[in-house]
Design an enzyme around this catalytic site. Sequence first.
Site, PDB file in Angstrom:
ATOM      1  CG  ASN A   1      -0.161  -0.109   2.497  1.00 24.09           C
ATOM      2  OD1 ASN A   1       0.598   0.784   2.839  1.00 24.09           O
ATOM      3  ND2 ASN A   1      -0.308  -1.221   3.208  1.00 24.09           N
TER       4      ASN A   1
ATOM      5  CE  LYS B   1       8.559 -11.973 -13.997  1.00 21.39           C
ATOM      6  NZ  LYS B   1       9.139 -11.523 -15.230  1.00 21.39           N
TER       7      LYS B   1
ATOM      8  CE  LYS C   1     -10.422  -0.978  11.575  1.00 20.88           C
ATOM      9  NZ  LYS C   1      -9.917  -0.325  10.422  1.00 20.88           N
TER      10      LYS C   1
HETATM   11  O1  PMT Z   1       2.864   5.975   6.545  1.00 24.50           O
HETATM   12  P1  PMT Z   1       2.262   7.329   6.191  1.00 24.50           P
HETATM   13  O2  PMT Z   1       2.354   7.630   4.717  1.00 24.50           O
HETATM   14  O3  PMT Z   1       2.802   8.420   7.073  1.00 24.50           O
HETATM   15  O4  PMT Z   1       0.679   7.254   6.493  1.00 24.50           O
HETATM   16  C1  PMT Z   1       0.242   7.103   7.798  1.00 24.50           C
HETATM   17  C2  PMT Z   1      -0.944   6.110   7.884  1.00 24.50           C
HETATM   18  C3  PMT Z   1      -2.152   6.675   7.140  1.00 24.50           C
HETATM   19  C4  PMT Z   1      -0.555   4.749   7.287  1.00 24.50           C
HETATM   20  C5  PMT Z   1      -1.240   5.918   9.415  1.00 24.50           C
HETATM   21  O5  PMT Z   1      -1.557   7.163   9.974  1.00 24.50           O
HETATM   22  C6  PMT Z   1      -2.367   4.938   9.631  1.00 24.50           C
HETATM   23  O6  PMT Z   1      -3.541   5.274   9.586  1.00 24.50           O
HETATM   24  N1  PMT Z   1      -1.984   3.673   9.904  1.00 24.50           N
HETATM   25  C7  PMT Z   1      -2.916   2.529  10.049  1.00 24.50           C
HETATM   26  C8  PMT Z   1      -3.167   1.971   8.689  1.00 24.50           C
HETATM   27  C9  PMT Z   1      -4.027   0.720   8.750  1.00 24.50           C
HETATM   28  O7  PMT Z   1      -3.561  -0.339   8.402  1.00 24.50           O
HETATM   29  O8  PMT Z   1      -5.222   0.871   9.244  1.00 24.50           O
HETATM   30  P2  PMT Z   1      -6.294  -0.325   9.433  1.00 24.50           P
HETATM   31  O9  PMT Z   1      -7.537   0.370   9.766  1.00 24.50           O
HETATM   32  O10 PMT Z   1      -6.278  -1.238   8.244  1.00 24.50           O
HETATM   33  O11 PMT Z   1      -5.726  -1.145  10.665  1.00 24.50           O
HETATM   34  C10 PMT Z   1      -6.145  -0.894  11.999  1.00 24.50           C
HETATM   35  C11 PMT Z   1      -5.020  -1.127  12.965  1.00 24.50           C
HETATM   36  O12 PMT Z   1      -4.705  -2.530  12.974  1.00 24.50           O
HETATM   37  C12 PMT Z   1      -3.739  -0.411  12.673  1.00 24.50           C
HETATM   38  O13 PMT Z   1      -3.170   0.002  13.901  1.00 24.50           O
HETATM   39  C13 PMT Z   1      -2.869  -1.483  12.022  1.00 24.50           C
HETATM   40  O14 PMT Z   1      -1.471  -1.256  12.291  1.00 24.50           O
HETATM   41  C14 PMT Z   1      -3.342  -2.742  12.710  1.00 24.50           C
HETATM   42  N2  PMT Z   1      -3.274  -3.953  11.896  1.00 24.50           N
HETATM   43  C15 PMT Z   1      -3.944  -4.063  10.730  1.00 24.50           C
HETATM   44  C16 PMT Z   1      -3.908  -5.249  10.016  1.00 24.50           C
HETATM   45  C17 PMT Z   1      -3.148  -6.325  10.538  1.00 24.50           C
HETATM   46  N3  PMT Z   1      -3.066  -7.457   9.872  1.00 24.50           N
HETATM   47  N4  PMT Z   1      -2.493  -6.190  11.690  1.00 24.50           N
HETATM   48  C18 PMT Z   1      -2.551  -5.040  12.394  1.00 24.50           C
HETATM   49  O15 PMT Z   1      -1.939  -4.921  13.453  1.00 24.50           O
END
Ligand code: PMT
Length: 407
Positions: free
Chosen positions: A211, A290, A338
Amino acid sequence: MNVVVGVGGGIAAYKAAELARALGERGCAVNTVMTRSAQEFVRPLTFAALTGRKVITDLFADRSADEVLASSVEHIRVARENQLLIVAPATADLLARFANGLADDFLTTLYLAFSGPVLIAPAMNAQMWNHPATQANLALLKARGVEVVEPGSGPLACGEVGAGRLAEPGLIAERALALLAPARRDFEGETVLITAGPTQEALDPVRFISNRSSGKMGYALAEDAARRGARVVLVSGPVNLAAPAGVEIVHVRSAADMRNAVLEQLTAATMVIKSAAVADYYLENAPPQKMKKAAMRMSIELSPTPDILAEVGRIKGDRLLIGFAAETQNLAAEARRKLETKNADMIVGNLVSQEGVGLESDMNEVILVRRGADPLALPKATKRQIATQILDEALRLRLALHAVTRS
Ligand code: PMT
């Protein structure tokens, strides 16, 4: 507050004039030192007019013997009278000369004589920036405590596209002011485990799902927590950023790697901040060779990656757990969901559909969702400023939770 702006010889030298103005507007008395090549790009008069002060252009230029004698210690005087040295643009050549202790002009001599904080904002061609020599010089300077405002990516003056654009003058000025502010040591005794950046999930040895996360938000949190006295462990996905000074970094690629690193580091952590954009799906049993292109359509079946935040939530004990939520709609409701389902103490809600904030940007605009309280909106600000506010709120939560445990 007296600051020196050292201007290096690059096309971005004109932006140093904007920086001088931005610093002046924020109440700094700005002294300018220009290298010989900087003067090929911008005239000293520009800086003199903007700062209202004489511009230093050389160690010995056009001076009488007496003046040369007096000026031979001028770099020492300038070093003593200023609280901060900012170098913008810092060229590859300047980085190399600073790293190797060369002192053959005013700016390099001043750098060696300067005992206060030094902030450098590099700008150069992307190849020069990525060259191992430049990166090694930068790493050495960081290890010696020099602060760096990373260059941005985009079209460069040389016609190439890539990393190497001087950071925005307003951003450099803000970092300068943060360095001048007396450092709060309110994170002393904390071990903060932070995740940042994207993960990459292999489809085959050369392709992956990922991403647009740049890591800037997580790195800003790491930098601020370290500055405030925390031991910081940063588990970082693949990004184009150098490790902030004083931060222990663990590099990972996939969600599975990130999970392992987080669980390994968890025991020592008192606070966990999960700002990484972890991929939600991966390809189990990715082929070792690949994949070949075929004429027909293809589909691949993906499996969910481990939810690291939820797993840490189950075993967090009395650690403070802060997650993020990147959403394109229903931000507050999704962040609250969350918070509950992942047993976090706070969720930082990030609307990632908005132009100019969130993913990749230097700016962000978030809401903080906590239990038993209304969401707290943090208006648009640099990721550094947002990081400071998130950490402020983390400390408030820690105090509130302790008060509840004690009563
Ligand atoms: O990196 P930048 O360009 O500075 O951008 C910052 C950001 C937008 C990435 C950051 O501020 C942000 O929002 N990060 C969380 C991104 C995300 O994955 O969000 P989510 O809603 O999909 O996940 C929720 C939470 O679960 C997050 O804390 C994530 O780290 C965690 N997660 C998600 C999936 C997974 N398999 N394991 C996790 O721990």
